[in-house]
Write an enzyme that holds these catalytic residues in place. Structure first.
Site, PDB file in Angstrom:
ATOM      1  N   ASP A  95      14.468  -3.224  13.961  1.00 38.37           N
ATOM      2  CA  ASP A  95      15.024  -2.298  13.633  1.00 38.37           C
ATOM      3  C   ASP A  95      14.597  -0.360  13.534  1.00 38.37           C
ATOM      4  OD1 ASP A  95      16.953  -1.003  12.054  1.00 38.37           O
ATOM      5  OD2 ASP A  95      16.901  -1.393   9.935  1.00 38.37           O
ATOM      6  N   GLU A 107       0.634  -1.395   0.093  1.00 34.60           N
ATOM      7  CA  GLU A 107       0.238   0.122   0.196  1.00 34.60           C
ATOM      8  C   GLU A 107       0.938   1.083   0.126  1.00 34.60           C
ATOM      9  OE1 GLU A 107      -3.127   1.895   3.135  1.00 34.60           O
ATOM     10  OE2 GLU A 107      -1.754  -0.095   3.686  1.00 34.60           O
TER      11      GLU A 107
HETATM   12  P1  ADP Z   1      15.044  -0.052   1.971  1.00 40.11           P
HETATM   13  O1  ADP Z   1      14.912  -1.370   2.061  1.00 40.11           O
HETATM   14  O2  ADP Z   1      16.088   0.149   0.993  1.00 40.11           O
HETATM   15  O3  ADP Z   1      15.328   1.378   3.503  1.00 40.11           O
HETATM   16  P2  ADP Z   1      12.994   1.556   3.310  1.00 40.11           P
HETATM   17  O4  ADP Z   1      12.347   1.028   3.166  1.00 40.11           O
HETATM   18  O5  ADP Z   1      13.658   2.368   3.774  1.00 40.11           O
HETATM   19  O6  ADP Z   1      14.010   1.479   1.743  1.00 40.11           O
HETATM   20  O7  ADP Z   1      11.477   2.664   1.644  1.00 40.11           O
HETATM   21  C1  ADP Z   1      12.455   3.626   0.668  1.00 40.11           C
HETATM   22  C2  ADP Z   1      12.386   5.281   0.859  1.00 40.11           C
HETATM   23  O8  ADP Z   1      10.229   4.467   0.661  1.00 40.11           O
HETATM   24  C3  ADP Z   1      11.766   5.367   2.197  1.00 40.11           C
HETATM   25  O9  ADP Z   1      11.865   6.899   1.879  1.00 40.11           O
HETATM   26  C4  ADP Z   1      10.489   4.965   3.259  1.00 40.11           C
HETATM   27  O10 ADP Z   1       9.817   6.594   3.928  1.00 40.11           O
HETATM   28  C5  ADP Z   1       9.896   5.256   1.246  1.00 40.11           C
HETATM   29  N1  ADP Z   1       8.401   4.589   1.705  1.00 40.11           N
HETATM   30  C6  ADP Z   1       8.640   3.238   2.361  1.00 40.11           C
HETATM   31  N2  ADP Z   1       7.662   2.602   2.486  1.00 40.11           N
HETATM   32  C7  ADP Z   1       6.487   3.019   2.261  1.00 40.11           C
HETATM   33  C8  ADP Z   1       4.715   2.978   1.315  1.00 40.11           C
HETATM   34  N3  ADP Z   1       4.613   1.888   1.642  1.00 40.11           N
HETATM   35  N4  ADP Z   1       4.105   3.628   0.824  1.00 40.11           N
HETATM   36  C9  ADP Z   1       5.531   4.983   0.739  1.00 40.11           C
HETATM   37  N5  ADP Z   1       6.913   5.365   1.052  1.00 40.11           N
HETATM   38  C10 ADP Z   1       7.386   4.065   1.286  1.00 40.11           C
END
Ligand code: ADP
Length: 300
Positions: free
Chosen positions: A209, A101
Site C-alpha cells: 500500500d 515506537e
Molecule cells: P491509518 O491506519 O488510520 O491509516 P496511519 O498509519 O496512516 O493510520 O497513521 C496515522 C497518522 O499517524 C499519520 O499521520 C502517520 O504519519 C502517523 N504515524 C504513523 N505511525 C507513526 C509512528 N510510529 N510514530 C509517529 N507517527 C506515526
C-alpha cells in the site's frame, strides 16, 4: 503467522514494557490516518510512544499490521517502527490498540530519495522463504488493504495470485457498478490476464500500500515504511502504487530502476496493478472512483 506481544489492557502494556510505575501522562491525538485513531502517548518516565486504536472487534487490523511490519523489519533492508505490542482494553466501551515506537518528524537526510530507492530495492530482493505457507506468492496470513480484507492464499503463479486474490474479490464487491456488457468485458479481461501481466524474475516482499502517506521520515532522517498491507508478489506492483497518487521524486525512480531494472512493458502492467487499488477505493469510498476504473478497463 508472526504474533506480537498481546496485552489485556493498555495500562498493563505500559507497565510491562516500561516498568511497574510508568503510566500515561498525556494522550495527544495525531491526524492523518484513514481508518484508525492515532495518538502520541507521553509517559511518566519521560518517553513517548505511538498508539493506534479501533473498536475491540477490529483487533485483527492490528495483529495483521504488526505481522506486516515484522516481515519488513526482518529483511533488515529499510526502516520501520519497532512493534511494542497489541491488545484490547475494556475502557471507553472497549477498544483495541497497536503500540509502536514513536517516529519524531525530523528533516530528511541529504540523499533521502536515492537511499530510499536503494533500500526498497533491497527489501524487494530479500529472501521470501517462509513468508508464504503454500506457494510462492501470497502471505502466511490474510491482512487488510485500507479497512477491506486482503486474501493472501499462496499461489505458484503470480498471475493466478493477482487474478484470484486481488482483482476478482474487488470486482465481485463492486458488481453493482457494472452492467451486463461491463461484466462480459471484465470476464474476458480476467481470462486473458496472462497476456498482460508477466511472472516476476524473483518473488519480492511488497509493502502492498505504498502511497506517500505510508512513507515517513524515520528517526534517522531516512524513509521508513508504515501501515503496510504486505504480501509476496511482483516488485513492480509496489512501484506502480507509488505512481498512482504521486509524491515520489524522479530521483527515486531513476535510482530504483538502476538497482532493480523493471521488466519491459511495465507501463501497461502498472495500470492493472493500480486497478486493484482503484477498485478498492471504489468499494470503500464510492462511485467517484468509477471513471478511472472504467478508463483502465476500456484500454484493455
Ligand atoms: P491509518 O491506519 O488510520 O491509516 P496511519 O498509519 O496512516 O493510520 O497513521 C496515522 C497518522 O499517524 C499519520 O499521520 C502517520 O504519519 C502517523 N504515524 C504513523 N505511525 C507513526 C509512528 N510510529 N510514530 C509517529 N507517527 C506515526
Amino acid at each position: 503467522m508472526i504474533t506480537p506481544p498481546h496485552f489485556p489492557s493498555l495500562a498493563t502494556a505500559i507497565q510491562t514494557l516500561f516498568g511497574e510505575r510508568t503510566q500515561i501522562e498525556k494522550t495527544s491525538p495525531i491526524s492523518g490516518g484513514d481508518i484508525n485513531e492515532a495518538y502520541r502517548l507521553t509517559l511518566t518516565d519521560g518517553g513517548c510512544i505511538f498508539m493506534k486504536s479501533n473498536t475491540k472487534e477490529n483487533l485483527s487490523l492490528f495483529t495483521a499490521e504488526a505481522a506486516g511490519l515484522t516481515a519488513i523489519a526482518r529483511t533488515e533492508a529499510i526502516g520501520t517502527p519497532r512493534i511494542l505490542g497489541v491488545g484490547t482494553d475494556a475502557g471507553r466501551g472497549g477498544f483495541s490498540f497497536l503500540l509502536l515506537e514513536f517516529i519524531s518528524s525530523i528533516s530528511r537526510g541529504g540523499n533521502y530519495w536515492e537511499d530510499f530507492a536503494g533500500q526498497l530495492a533491497a527489501m524487494h530482493r530479500a529472501s521470501t522463504d517462509e513468508l508464504v505457507s503454500d506457494g510462492k506468492y501470497g502471505f502466511d496470513s490474510d491482512n487488510y488493504i485500507g479497512r477491506r480484507r486482503q486474501v493472501n492464499t499462496g499461489y505458484d503463479s503470480w498471475i493466478d495470485f493477482f487474478r484470484t486474490c486481488r482483482l476478482e474479490p474487488q470486482f465481485q464487491s463492486a458488481a453493482r457498478y457494472f452492467d451486463g456488457e461491463d461484466r462480459k468485458r471484465i470476464g474476458r479481461f480476467l481470462d486473458h490476464l496472462d497476456e498482460i501481466l508477466v511472472e516476476p524474475e524473483y518473488p519480492s516482499l511488497l509493502h502492498g500500500d505504498l502511497w506517500s502517506g505510508n512513507v515517513i521520515t524515520g528517526n534517522d532522517g531516512s524513509a521508513w515504511l508504515i501501515d503496510p498491507a504486505v504480501y509476496v508478489g511482483h516488485a513492480e506492483a509496489d512501484i506502480a502504487m507509488t505512481e498512482l497518487f504521486g509524491g515520489f521524486s524522479p530521483v527515486f525512480y531513476d535510482t530504483y530502476k538502476n538497482a532493480a531494472p523493471l521488466q519491459p512493458g511495465y507501463e501497461r502492467r502498472r495500470d492493472i496493478y493500480n486497478l486493484y487499488h482503484l477498485l478498492n477505493h471504489l468499494n470503500m469510498f464510492g462511485r467517484m472512483y468509477l471513471p478511472e476504473v472504467m478508463h483502465i478497463l476500456g484500454r484493455q
